[in-house]
Motif scaffolding. Structure first.
Motif, mmCIF file in Angstrom:
data_model
loop_
_atom_site.group_PDB
_atom_site.id
_atom_site.type_symbol
_atom_site.label_atom_id
_atom_site.label_comp_id
_atom_site.label_asym_id
_atom_site.label_seq_id
_atom_site.Cartn_x
_atom_site.Cartn_y
_atom_site.Cartn_z
ATOM 1 N N ASN A 142 2.325 1.246 -3.791
ATOM 2 C CA ASN A 142 1.365 1.233 -4.892
ATOM 3 C C ASN A 142 0.235 2.241 -4.759
ATOM 4 O O ASN A 142 -0.361 2.637 -5.772
ATOM 5 C CB ASN A 142 0.757 -0.164 -5.045
ATOM 6 N N THR A 143 -0.073 2.643 -3.542
ATOM 7 C CA THR A 143 -1.204 3.541 -3.337
ATOM 8 C C THR A 143 -0.781 4.886 -2.758
ATOM 9 O O THR A 143 -1.031 5.945 -3.354
ATOM 10 C CB THR A 143 -2.238 2.901 -2.380
ATOM 11 N N SER A 174 -2.869 -8.439 -1.404
ATOM 12 C CA SER A 174 -2.243 -7.136 -1.171
ATOM 13 C C SER A 174 -2.090 -6.349 -2.464
ATOM 14 O O SER A 174 -2.341 -5.133 -2.506
ATOM 15 C CB SER A 174 -0.873 -7.325 -0.508
ATOM 16 N N PHE A 216 0.832 -1.208 0.000
ATOM 17 C CA PHE A 216 0.000 0.000 0.000
ATOM 18 C C PHE A 216 0.865 1.256 0.000
ATOM 19 O O PHE A 216 0.532 2.254 -0.647
ATOM 20 C CB PHE A 216 -0.954 -0.004 1.194
ATOM 21 N N SER A 222 -4.151 -2.930 -3.158
ATOM 22 C CA SER A 222 -3.392 -1.686 -3.285
ATOM 23 C C SER A 222 -3.658 -0.996 -4.613
ATOM 24 O O SER A 222 -3.713 0.233 -4.690
ATOM 25 C CB SER A 222 -1.891 -1.945 -3.112
#
Length: 220
Positions: free
Chosen positions: A93-94, A136, A90, A140
């Protein structure tokens, strides 16, 4: 007039190919990455400082960062979930792309068409998820898609010509995919050309949407 592009994650397989293809098309490209420039997109201080040095002149800003998994690979079941692993994905990627978008806002011109694009993944689509697994990574990327969608609504109020988009590059021959030979891949340079062709054809009416490498809309 010469176009200007900013590529975040320009040392990675897709990022480097995007930078090279943009240059080949006559675009002036500013490249940033962690390995070459020390840009840690998960650190807001680093993002703010690095982007704060740039002048607001970009026709395209492309975030080509991301990770697929940690050492154990994508989870195949709930029992394989790890809080640390999910937090790491996260963060990269986010949260990273969200921080870039936050601090790149001042770099986006208000008086002409400009594009902010972040590389997502089809497996981040909730509507297209028929296989499960990869918790995950899927989550994400789905969260990244929501960031792009939400930001597009806010930014349209001040940047009427902006296209803010999530893009699925396909399965590309990179370090990401070398452990998954069962997936058909394309060379990074082909992926870059495909993605830039999609970006070229997007309009402000497409802002806030999710497209694949062929320009087809991907369901959320």
């Amino acid at each position: 007039m010469e176009e200007h592009a900013l590529v975040i994650g320009a040392s990675g397989g897709i990022g480097q190919a995007l930078a090279n293809e943009l240059k080949a098309r006559g675009t002036h490209v500013t490249c940033l990455s962690r390995s070459r420039d020390g840009l840690d997109i998960t650190s807001e201080d680093a993002v703010s400082t690095t982007l704060g040095r740039l002048q607001p002149q970009f026709d395209r800003i492309i975030v080509a960062t991301g990770i697929l998994s940690g050492e154990k690979g994508p989870e195949k079941s709930l029992f394989a979930l790890s809080a640390d692993e999910m937090e790491n994905l996260f963060a990269v990627n986010t949260i990273g792309p969200a921080l870039v978008l936050k601090h790149a806002k001042r770099l986006l011109p208000k008086d002409k068409r400009t594009v902010f694009a972040a590389l997502s993944a089809r497996v981040g689509s909730i509507g297209d998820n028929g296989l499960g697994g990869w918790y995950s990574y899927r989550a994400s990327k789905a969260a990244l898609n929501q960031v792009i969608r939400t930001a597009s609504i806010e930014l349209k109020r001040t940047h009427k010509h902006l296209v803010c988009s999530a893009l699925h590059p396909g399965t590309v021959e990179t370090e990401f995919t070398r452990n998954y030979p069962q997936h058909k891949t394309v060379p990074p340079q082909d992926a870059a050309s495909n993605l830039l062709n999609v970006i070229d054809n997007l309009t402000p009416d497409d802002s806030g949407q999710f497209f694949d490498w062929a320009g087809k809309r991907v369901p959320w």
